[in-house]
Scaffold this active site. Structure first.
Site: not given
Ligand SMILES: NC(=O)c1ccc[n+]([C@@H]2O[C@H](COP(=O)([O-])OP(=O)(O)OC[C@H]3O[C@@H](n4cnc5c(N)ncnc54)[C@H](O)[C@@H]3O)[C@@H](O)[C@H]2O)c1
Ligand SMILES: [Zn+2]
Length: 357
Positions: A122, A227, A241, A252
């Site tokens: 939890r 943010k 928000r 999306h």
């Molecule tokens: N929770 C929230 O408020 C929120 C907001 C926006 C997006 N998201 C989520 O975030 C996700 C997308 O995140 P993302 O764009 O970071 O994608 P990701 O986490 O898939 O990372 C992209 C790629 O970069 C690689 N990587 C990570 N750090 C690296 C570095 N320093 N150097 C080289 N490669 C690196 C990862 O292994 C991956 O292959 C989605 O699932 C989305 O739904 C969540």
């Protein structure tokens, strides 16, 4: 030298640290927010190879007992099954209350590790150490955690705030330019929805920022501040928000109709923001200059602004699946000016005439 932004949510408040070399402070930072003992470091093989050893060493030096949970790399692994494999490891290592989880990676790792932290026993304390620009300016702040369902993204999740966010801008040097640009889309979004001065700053500095030169630290800090401000005003997205979703309903839908293969999230959002700007202008909500400025900056930053050719009905269905439907009318975040948005409900007919003429 580092910058600090605070997310002020009463007893759920937490600091965001932003600076070069911050990963080397992680153990001390975690001690400072009252954590000790076992830490499950959730990451993927790529990120582990780049930064894992350094982080583990740092945690050990600060007296923690870290162990690593690697999950496969990719959005397709942000699932309940993979979350369940994380629970298995937490049970195996006897993580108890008082232990913590460290999310080391991009948004995928942050979302799934945060979800595991929210639900295991939890709720275990967790720390975000985001390593992509997108995760640093967006997903690591605000406490939205989630996994995907086969029928839609982020359908299973919880609001659960981290104990701290540790942003090391040095890690960005390992990222592809394409991922830097994708993160820039969300940075530009903050200017459009909330801060005209910041938008002007980005108009001046975008080129240096893509080279990770001057301005990137400030841009990350300002994005986190905006943010944080919005999240503090409306933690559970009951009102304000939703402005953070500017460009996202279209974005999306574009990701979904192209099966998450053609665009990075930030790229789809860039197209979505250009589309939302155009609709705002056509509805007379903003003037042409504002819309054109927004579109120009998105495009200068090397991001796409034109939607792929997809039949309207297919796009619309994908938008309906995106969870922002209220009585069959959809709510859109639209532009009033650079720095100001407004929420409008539009029906299918309104939308069709706006995007197809
Ligand atoms: N929770 C929230 O408020 C929120 C907001 C926006 C997006 N998201 C989520 O975030 C996700 C997308 O995140 P993302 O764009 O970071 O994608 P990701 O986490 O898939 O990372 C992209 C790629 O970069 C690689 N990587 C990570 N750090 C690296 C570095 N320093 N150097 C080289 N490669 C690196 C990862 O292994 C991956 O292959 C989605 O699932 C989305 O739904 C969540
Ligand atoms: Zn986004």
């Amino acid at each position: 030298m580092y910058e600090q932004v605070n997310v002020n949510l009463g007893e759920r408040s937490y600091p965001i640290f932003i600076g070069a070399g911050e990963l080397n402070t992680i153990g001390d930072r975690m001690n400072n927010v009252g954590l000790t003992g076992k830490v499950a470091v959730v990451t993927n093989p790529l990120v582990y190879r780049l930064f894992g050893r350094e982080v583990i060493k740092n945690l050990e030096m600060a007296g923690f007992r870290p162990f690593v949970i690697k999950i496969p790399d990719g959005e397709e692994y942000k699932t309940l099954n993979v979350a369940s494999s994380i629970y298995d490891k937490l049970v195996e290592h006897r993580l108890e209350r008082g232990s913590s989880i460290l999310a080391l990676g991009g948004g995928v790792i942050g979302d799934i590790a945060g979800f595991a932290a929210a639900t295991y026993l939890r709720g275990l304390p967790y720390i975000q150490a985001p390593t992509t620009l997108l995760a640093q300016v967006d997903s690591s702040v605000g406490g939205k955690t989630a996994v995907n369902h086969p029928k839609g993204k982020n359908l299973i999740g919880a609001f659960y705030q981290p104990k701290a966010v540790i942003i090391d801008i040095d890690v960005l040097k390992k990222l592809d330019l394409r991922d830097i640009k994708a993160g820039m889309a969300e940075i530009i979004k903050y200017g459009i929805i909330r801060d005209a001065d910041f938008f002007s700053y980005l108009e001046d500095k975008w080129e240096e920022m893509l080279r990770l030169g001057d301005g990137i630290l400030y841009a990350i800090k300002r994005s986190c501040e905006i943010k944080a401000e919005v999240v503090v005003a409306d933690e559970r997205e009951e009102g304000l928000r939703s402005i953070l979703n500017f460009g996202h309903t279209f974005g999306h839908a574009i990701e979904s109709v192209t099966e998450y293969k053609r665009y990075r999230h930030g790229e789809a959002v860039a197209i979505g923001m250009a589309l939302a700007g155009e609709i705002s202008y056509r509805l007379g909500l903003c003037n042409e200059t504002a819309y054109k400025r927004a579109k120009r900056l998105i495009s200068k930053a090397g991001l796409p602004t034109e939607a792929p050719t997809v039949p309207f009905d297919k796009m619309f269905m994908a938008m309906e699946l995106d969870k922002k439907i209220l009585d069959r009318k959809m709510r859109f975040v639209l532009m009033k000016d650079i720095g100001k948005v407004v929420i409008k409900e539009l029906g299918k007919g309104d939308l069709q005439s706006l995007v197809s003429t």
